[in-house]
Design a protein around this motif. Structure first.
Motif, PDB file in Angstrom:
ATOM      1  N   LEU A 313      18.240   9.988 -35.371  1.00 39.39           N
ATOM      2  CA  LEU A 313      18.165  11.426 -35.612  1.00 39.39           C
ATOM      3  C   LEU A 313      16.815  11.788 -36.218  1.00 39.39           C
ATOM      4  N   GLU A 314      16.463  13.082 -36.143  1.00 30.92           N
ATOM      5  CA  GLU A 314      15.185  13.576 -36.679  1.00 30.92           C
ATOM      6  C   GLU A 314      13.989  12.874 -36.022  1.00 30.92           C
ATOM      7  N   GLU A 315      14.203  12.389 -34.766  1.00 30.20           N
ATOM      8  CA  GLU A 315      13.151  11.733 -33.978  1.00 30.20           C
ATOM      9  C   GLU A 315      12.560  10.522 -34.683  1.00 30.20           C
ATOM     10  N   GLU A 316      13.353   9.860 -35.492  1.00 31.48           N
ATOM     11  CA  GLU A 316      12.898   8.636 -36.140  1.00 31.48           C
ATOM     12  C   GLU A 316      13.147   7.440 -35.223  1.00 31.48           C
ATOM     13  N   THR A 317      12.375   6.385 -35.438  1.00 30.30           N
ATOM     14  CA  THR A 317      12.543   5.125 -34.704  1.00 30.30           C
ATOM     15  C   THR A 317      12.805   4.007 -35.700  1.00 30.30           C
ATOM     16  N   TRP A 318      13.934   3.322 -35.501  1.00 37.50           N
ATOM     17  CA  TRP A 318      14.277   2.169 -36.328  1.00 37.50           C
ATOM     18  C   TRP A 318      14.307   0.920 -35.447  1.00 37.50           C
ATOM     19  N   VAL A 319      14.105  -0.216 -36.065  1.00 34.35           N
ATOM     20  CA  VAL A 319      14.187  -1.492 -35.362  1.00 34.35           C
ATOM     21  C   VAL A 319      15.134  -2.406 -36.130  1.00 34.35           C
ATOM     22  N   TRP A 320      16.135  -2.915 -35.417  1.00 35.67           N
ATOM     23  CA  TRP A 320      17.125  -3.823 -36.007  1.00 35.67           C
ATOM     24  C   TRP A 320      16.828  -5.244 -35.540  1.00 35.67           C
ATOM     25  N   CYS A 321      16.890  -6.214 -36.459  1.00 38.91           N
ATOM     26  CA  CYS A 321      16.653  -7.620 -36.131  1.00 38.91           C
ATOM     27  C   CYS A 321      17.856  -8.463 -36.577  1.00 38.91           C
ATOM     28  N   PHE A 322      18.445  -9.191 -35.630  1.00 33.75           N
ATOM     29  CA  PHE A 322      19.470 -10.176 -35.960  1.00 33.75           C
ATOM     30  C   PHE A 322      18.778 -11.481 -36.359  1.00 33.75           C
ATOM     31  N   HIS A 323      19.252 -12.141 -37.409  1.00 35.46           N
ATOM     32  CA  HIS A 323      18.713 -13.441 -37.855  1.00 35.46           C
ATOM     33  C   HIS A 323      19.859 -14.452 -37.859  1.00 35.46           C
ATOM     34  N   PHE A 324      19.689 -15.561 -37.111  1.00 32.98           N
ATOM     35  CA  PHE A 324      20.753 -16.564 -37.082  1.00 32.98           C
ATOM     36  C   PHE A 324      20.168 -17.922 -36.663  1.00 32.98           C
ATOM     37  N   ASP A 325      20.961 -18.991 -36.889  1.00 38.24           N
ATOM     38  CA  ASP A 325      20.521 -20.358 -36.601  1.00 38.24           C
ATOM     39  C   ASP A 325      21.061 -20.848 -35.254  1.00 38.24           C
ATOM     40  N   ASP A 326      20.495 -21.959 -34.777  1.00 41.58           N
ATOM     41  CA  ASP A 326      20.919 -22.541 -33.500  1.00 41.58           C
ATOM     42  C   ASP A 326      22.385 -22.962 -33.500  1.00 41.58           C
ATOM     43  N   ASP A 327      22.892 -23.367 -34.655  1.00 36.21           N
ATOM     44  CA  ASP A 327      24.270 -23.863 -34.714  1.00 36.21           C
ATOM     45  C   ASP A 327      25.297 -22.757 -34.955  1.00 36.21           C
ATOM     46  N   ASP A 328      24.856 -21.517 -34.976  1.00 33.89           N
ATOM     47  CA  ASP A 328      25.779 -20.385 -35.144  1.00 33.89           C
ATOM     48  C   ASP A 328      26.294 -19.979 -33.763  1.00 33.89           C
ATOM     49  N   GLU A 329      27.341 -20.681 -33.276  1.00 38.96           N
ATOM     50  CA  GLU A 329      27.842 -20.443 -31.923  1.00 38.96           C
ATOM     51  C   GLU A 329      28.359 -19.019 -31.749  1.00 38.96           C
ATOM     52  N   ARG A 330      28.937 -18.472 -32.787  1.00 39.66           N
ATOM     53  CA  ARG A 330      29.464 -17.105 -32.701  1.00 39.66           C
ATOM     54  C   ARG A 330      28.351 -16.105 -32.432  1.00 39.66           C
ATOM     55  N   ALA A 331      27.257 -16.187 -33.212  1.00 36.39           N
ATOM     56  CA  ALA A 331      26.137 -15.267 -33.019  1.00 36.39           C
ATOM     57  C   ALA A 331      25.464 -15.508 -31.672  1.00 36.39           C
ATOM     58  N   LEU A 332      25.305 -16.773 -31.283  1.00 33.01           N
ATOM     59  CA  LEU A 332      24.684 -17.077 -29.996  1.00 33.01           C
ATOM     60  C   LEU A 332      25.458 -16.456 -28.838  1.00 33.01           C
ATOM     61  N   SER A 333      26.780 -16.570 -28.866  1.00 31.56           N
ATOM     62  CA  SER A 333      27.596 -16.065 -27.765  1.00 31.56           C
ATOM     63  C   SER A 333      27.593 -14.547 -27.717  1.00 31.56           C
ATOM     64  N   LEU A 334      27.508 -13.900 -28.864  1.00 36.95           N
ATOM     65  CA  LEU A 334      27.558 -12.437 -28.901  1.00 36.95           C
ATOM     66  C   LEU A 334      26.196 -11.790 -28.663  1.00 36.95           C
ATOM     67  N   ILE A 335      25.109 -12.450 -29.071  1.00 40.20           N
ATOM     68  CA  ILE A 335      23.796 -11.822 -29.053  1.00 40.20           C
ATOM     69  C   ILE A 335      22.918 -12.319 -27.908  1.00 40.20           C
ATOM     70  N   LEU A 336      22.989 -13.609 -27.569  1.00 35.45           N
ATOM     71  CA  LEU A 336      22.080 -14.169 -26.567  1.00 35.45           C
ATOM     72  C   LEU A 336      22.757 -14.525 -25.250  1.00 35.45           C
ATOM     73  N   ASP A 337      23.934 -15.134 -25.296  1.00 40.99           N
ATOM     74  CA  ASP A 337      24.492 -15.749 -24.095  1.00 40.99           C
ATOM     75  C   ASP A 337      25.358 -14.838 -23.244  1.00 40.99           C
ATOM     76  N   ASN A 338      25.810 -13.698 -23.770  1.00 43.89           N
ATOM     77  CA  ASN A 338      26.710 -12.800 -23.041  1.00 43.89           C
ATOM     78  C   ASN A 338      27.998 -13.506 -22.619  1.00 43.89           C
ATOM     79  N   ASP A 339      28.440 -14.515 -23.361  1.00 43.40           N
ATOM     80  CA  ASP A 339      29.621 -15.283 -22.984  1.00 43.40           C
ATOM     81  C   ASP A 339      30.906 -14.467 -23.115  1.00 43.40           C
ATOM     82  N   ILE A 340      31.028 -13.747 -24.230  1.00 43.11           N
ATOM     83  CA  ILE A 340      32.280 -13.054 -24.532  1.00 43.11           C
ATOM     84  C   ILE A 340      32.164 -11.564 -24.208  1.00 43.11           C
ATOM     85  N   ILE A 341      31.059 -10.967 -24.551  1.00 38.27           N
ATOM     86  CA  ILE A 341      30.818  -9.559 -24.325  1.00 38.27           C
ATOM     87  C   ILE A 341      29.334  -9.377 -24.082  1.00 38.27           C
TER      88      ILE A 341
END
Length: 374
Positions: A313-341
């Motif tokens: 809103l108000e023509e602002e620009t935000w940037v969101w960054c996810f931070h996670f490790d290689d062994d975080d299978e949950r984050a990998l599947s949700l953010i990088l691999d498109n396995d579940i969604i």
């Protein structure tokens, strides 16, 4: 002449129907006693996925993603319907999806009860057309050693020697040979079926493990989203509540600089980023992408950062960054691999929550300005 007439009428008739009827009877025997309602409820999933792919409306979404669409839509439309509680939108969307899916299940059950359909299942047929099953098919299913192929072979053996006495040794030998051949064929088919079923069971076990993991992951995400909806209604929602996927950092663009607004679950090495000099950062690349695509990098071995731009809103620009490790299978599947969604949908959830928080921040700012003016 009588024998010729019988051979012409019945023998040729058996030859014509054995290839049509025996596969149906075999399928019924194999399925007899199996549970079918679970298959009926799972059946339309592939159909729904096929519609999505053909229409190119929502690529990559698994059926398990549907419970999240309501909260996403509620968050996105928060700006137009802020006076409505979010849980009403969530329940309405969920109810609509359940009704639609229930209708698809009923249509699928209708196919399961129709002989000749790929979806056919004998237990559904029994449930929907019990009289027809009991009167026509039950005797064949219960007598598991009978086939029209065997009857055909028997008749063939008998009438191929019609010029001899049916009580002769030749007749008995021919009959025994036909039965032997039939049994050998049946044994070979059964062995092949057992091998196929064992392979199918092993595959189903693997799929069940993956499905259980996917359901568990999505349940945790949905629980966190629901809690955040209640926190919003109670004016308690904050950026720190948005770590239900992984740790994060959040930036706001001011000119050529990305100002760090918040971070949680990171190394804590806080600093602003310059859009000209910090070219190696995923957040910088994401800020320059007007399409909102995701960008990733590895700040050090074993660590991932995935960033995407959010138009606020108000023509602002935000940037969101996810931070996670290689062994975080949950984050990998949700953010990088498109396995579940599809990962884009996860980004939309975060964007919707950020818009919700920003809207409340802007409203509070207006209240503070009004109070200062007085």
């Amino acid at each position: 002449m009588v024998i010729k007439s019988i051979q012409t009428n019945y023998h040729s008739y058996l030859s014509g129907i054995k290839g049509d009827i025996d596969p149906i009877i075999k399928t019924m025997r194999n399925q007899n006693g199996e549970r079918w309602r679970g298959k009926a409820w799972k059946g339309p999933v592939k159909t729904v996925s096929g519609y999505f792919k053909q229409a190119k409306l929502l690529k990559g979404i698994s059926w398990t993603t549907l419970p999240i669409i309501g909260p996403i839509a509620a968050g996105v439309t928060a700006g137009n319907y802020a006076q409505w509680p979010l849980w009403i939108g969530i329940l309405a969307a969920l109810a609509l999806m359940i009704i639609i899916y229930y209708l698809l299940v009923q249509a699928y059950i209708h196919k399961m009860a129709a002989i000749g359909q790929p979806e056919f299942h004998v237990e559904a047929f029994k449930a929907k057309r019990p009289r027809e099953y009991e009167q026509v098919w039950a005797p064949f299913v219960k007598k598991d050693d009978f086939t029209f192929e065997g009857l055909y072979n028997l008749v063939n053996a008998v009438f191929s020697q019609h010029d001899q006495d049916p009580s002769s040794v030749a007749y008995v030998v021919a009959y025994s040979q036909s039965q032997h051949d039939f049994m050998q064929t049946s044994i070979a088919e059964l062995k092949s079926t057992i091998t196929e079923q064992e392979a199918a069971i092993a595959t189903l076990k693997d799929e069940l493990v993956e499905s259980d993991s996917a359901v568990y992951t999505l349940t945790k995400v949905l629980k966190a989203i629901t809690e955040n909806q209640y926190r919003y209604v109670n004016d308690a929602l904050a950026f720190t509540d948005l770590d239900f996927i992984s740790g994060f950092s959040l930036y706001r663009q001011e000119g050529n600089t990305l100002k760090l607004m918040m971070d949680k679950g990171t190394t804590g090495k806080k600093r602003d980023l310059d859009l000209e000099s910090d070219q190696d950062f995923a957040a910088v690349a994401a800020a320059k992408d007007m399409m909102g695509q995701a960008y990733s990098n590895n700040p050090y071995p074993g660590r991932h950062v995935v960033a995407f731009r959010m138009d606020m809103l108000e023509e602002e620009t935000w940037v969101w960054c996810f931070h996670f490790d290689d062994d975080d299978e949950r984050a990998l599947s949700l953010i990088l691999d498109n396995d579940i969604i599809e990962s884009r949908q996860i980004r939309r959830v975060i964007h919707a929550f950020c818009l919700t928080i920003q809207k409340r921040m802007l409203s509070q700012k207006e209240v503070d300005l009004d109070a200062g003016a007085q």
